[in-house]
Design an enzyme around this catalytic site. Structure first.
Site, short mmCIF file in Angstrom:
data_model
loop_
_atom_site.label_atom_id
_atom_site.label_comp_id
_atom_site.label_asym_id
_atom_site.label_seq_id
_atom_site.Cartn_x
_atom_site.Cartn_y
_atom_site.Cartn_z
N THR A 71 0.71 -1.10 0.05
CA THR A 71 -0.05 -0.15 0.10
C THR A 71 0.78 1.27 -0.06
O THR A 71 1.91 1.25 0.66
CB THR A 71 -1.01 -0.11 1.24
N GLU A 74 0.42 3.61 1.70
CA GLU A 74 0.60 4.15 3.26
C GLU A 74 2.00 3.78 3.51
O GLU A 74 2.43 4.26 4.71
CB GLU A 74 -0.61 3.33 4.22
N TYR A 83 -1.16 0.80 10.48
CA TYR A 83 -1.56 -0.08 9.32
C TYR A 83 -0.34 -0.12 8.42
O TYR A 83 0.10 -1.12 7.77
CB TYR A 83 -2.63 0.71 8.87
N LYS A 90 2.10 -3.18 7.39
CA LYS A 90 2.16 -3.52 5.70
C LYS A 90 3.47 -3.33 5.18
O LYS A 90 3.98 -4.32 4.26
CB LYS A 90 1.41 -2.72 4.96
N1 GDD Z 1 -12.35 7.53 6.11
C1 GDD Z 1 -12.35 8.90 6.17
N2 GDD Z 1 -13.57 9.59 6.70
N3 GDD Z 1 -11.37 9.68 5.77
C2 GDD Z 1 -11.61 11.11 5.70
C3 GDD Z 1 -12.81 11.66 6.23
C4 GDD Z 1 -13.81 11.05 6.73
O1 GDD Z 1 -14.78 11.70 6.97
N4 GDD Z 1 -12.52 13.03 6.05
C5 GDD Z 1 -11.29 13.29 5.62
N5 GDD Z 1 -10.62 12.07 5.48
C6 GDD Z 1 -9.20 11.77 4.92
C7 GDD Z 1 -8.49 10.95 5.85
O2 GDD Z 1 -7.93 11.59 6.95
C8 GDD Z 1 -7.32 10.38 4.85
O3 GDD Z 1 -6.31 11.52 4.69
C9 GDD Z 1 -7.99 10.47 3.50
O4 GDD Z 1 -9.41 11.34 3.62
C10 GDD Z 1 -8.39 9.17 2.94
O5 GDD Z 1 -9.03 8.38 3.98
P1 GDD Z 1 -9.64 6.63 3.57
O6 GDD Z 1 -10.72 6.87 2.57
O7 GDD Z 1 -10.13 6.11 4.86
O8 GDD Z 1 -8.41 6.07 2.81
P2 GDD Z 1 -6.77 5.93 3.53
O9 GDD Z 1 -6.00 6.73 2.36
O10 GDD Z 1 -6.84 6.11 4.71
O11 GDD Z 1 -6.61 4.22 3.14
C11 GDD Z 1 -7.04 3.60 2.09
O12 GDD Z 1 -6.11 3.72 0.83
C12 GDD Z 1 -4.79 3.16 1.24
C13 GDD Z 1 -4.03 2.92 -0.16
O13 GDD Z 1 -4.55 2.22 -1.14
C14 GDD Z 1 -7.63 2.38 2.67
O14 GDD Z 1 -8.23 1.27 1.62
C15 GDD Z 1 -6.24 1.41 3.01
O15 GDD Z 1 -6.66 -0.01 3.17
C16 GDD Z 1 -5.31 1.30 1.80
O16 GDD Z 1 -4.00 0.69 1.82
#
Ligand code: GDD
Length: 342
Positions: free
Chosen positions: A127, A129, A151, A155
């Site tokens: 990922t 991340e 996380y 990974k």
């Molecule tokens: N979930 C969430 N909810 N995130 C928010 C919100 C909210 O209300 N508001 C802002 N964000 C911001 C988070 O702080 C983060 O910076 C960004 O939106 C994306 O959050 P997520 O959609 O939860 O995804 P992620 O980037 O943390 O992780 C996803 O992508 C990774 C890379 O492919 C997940 O799918 C991971 O499992 C994956 O590894």
């Protein structure tokens, strides 16, 4: 007929990958931790549930004997390890479970491969991340890596163990470093689907306002259906390796929200700043987005953007869907679902 094993088949990627492999004539075994998993609906949406070439197995990746028995039963040619605790936010609250599932889990599978059949090909879902706080960007396969949450740290361990099994034990073990990839099959816990579901509800008059956390983080969002095709290509390469899959375009949460609202004809005006910032519907003047500090994280990966040049050169893989198209197709799917609910 080749046999593939997908761990975590009821997640977004598992459901799309199962569809892809069945269409290619594979026999597919798919695992989930529970016999009645929450994500079953995704297998209905991709039309794979009930397919004669698909079998389910209950499996816990953290239980080594469960991995041994699974591989003995399925005798897979290819394993796609998509099982994970995939919520970055939750990993701060459950660091040990996250470490066991995302870090040690893949090593359990690799050990089982080494013991039972080292000819089995292995794909590890790594990922973006893992880059976390590292500032050089766009990021490619070489790093630098600086995970910024439990996380990403777990990974990263699994990523380097995958490389280690390829080098030390000559196993075809490859890693795909996937940047964010989204679709109508995403859980609403992730920001993109949370936004598109809310846009659909606001458009249909079923909701007034969406609450978000940090609007100004950058993510590199692609379409998940294209990314699972990349996973398959990674295991068809002549040699094992690491590949970044990404679009190369950095966009903010604010951009994603703007494009999603715009896809249903709602233009936004941003008013105020900091925690008091809101977005108003330009036409009605109603507040449709406000900030809720509950959705901020203790530490944040501020800017994620990938360089998928190696995947293009060696695999012929490229992300094609624009962010506008992605937002539209997700909002359209959520509107259809909301209308059905009614
Ligand atoms: N979930 C969430 N909810 N995130 C928010 C919100 C909210 O209300 N508001 C802002 N964000 C911001 C988070 O702080 C983060 O910076 C960004 O939106 C994306 O959050 P997520 O959609 O939860 O995804 P992620 O980037 O943390 O992780 C996803 O992508 C990774 C890379 O492919 C997940 O799918 C991971 O499992 C994956 O590894």
């Amino acid at each position: 007929m080749k046999t593939a094993l997908i761990t975590g088949i009821t997640g977004q990627d598992g459901a799309y990958l199962a569809r892809l492999l069945l269409d290619k004539g594979y026999r597919v075994y798919g695992t989930s931790r529970k016999s009645e998993p929450e994500g079953r609906w995704r297998l209905v949406e991709t039309g794979v549930l009930g397919n004669d070439s698909l079998r389910f197995c209950e499996h816990d990746i953290t239980d080594f004997s469960s991995n041994l028995r699974l591989l003995e039963a399925c005798e897979p040619d290819e394993i796609y390890n998509l099982a994970a605790q995939s919520y970055v936010g939750l990993s701060f609250k459950q660091p040990l479970v996250t470490g066991a599932v995302n870090g040690l889990g893949p090593v359990c599978l690799l050990e089982a491969i080494r013991i039972l059949n080292p000819q089995t090909k292995f794909y590890q879902a790594s990922t973006s991340e893992m880059f976390g706080k590292a500032e050089d960007s766009p990021h490619n396969e070489l790093g630098p890596f600086f995970p910024h949450n439990p996380y990403g740290a777990a990974k990263l361990y699994a990523h380097f163990m995958t490389i280690n099994y390829a080098n030390a034990h000559s196993i075809f073990a490859s890693s795909g470093i996937l940047f964010n990839h989204e679709s109508p099959l995403r859980s609403k816990s992730f920001v993109t689907r949370k936004i598109t579901d809310s846009v659909a509800r606001i458009r249909l008059g079923k909701m007034d306002c969406l609450e978000l956390g940090n609007l100004d983080v950058y993510r590199d969002w692609g379409y998940a259906k294209e990314y699972v095709a990349g996973m398959w290509k990674i295991l068809q390469a002549p040699t094992p390796g690491t590949y970044v899959l990404s679009t190369g375009r950095p966009k903010t949460v604010r951009d994603f929200a703007r494009l999603s609202f715009s896809s249903v004809g709602i233009e936004l005006d941003w008013v105020g700043d900091g925690l008091n910032e809101v977005a108003k519907d330009r036409h009605t003047g109603k507040t449709v987005i406000r900030i809720n500090p509950q959705f901020f994280r203790p530490t944040e990966s501020e800017r994620q953007v990938g360089d998928a040049d190696k995947a293009l050169r060696e695999l012929g893989w490229k992300a094609e869907t624009t962010l506008e198209q992605l937002c539209s197709l997700m909002v359209e799917a959520d509107i259809r679902r909301c209308e059905k609910e009614a």
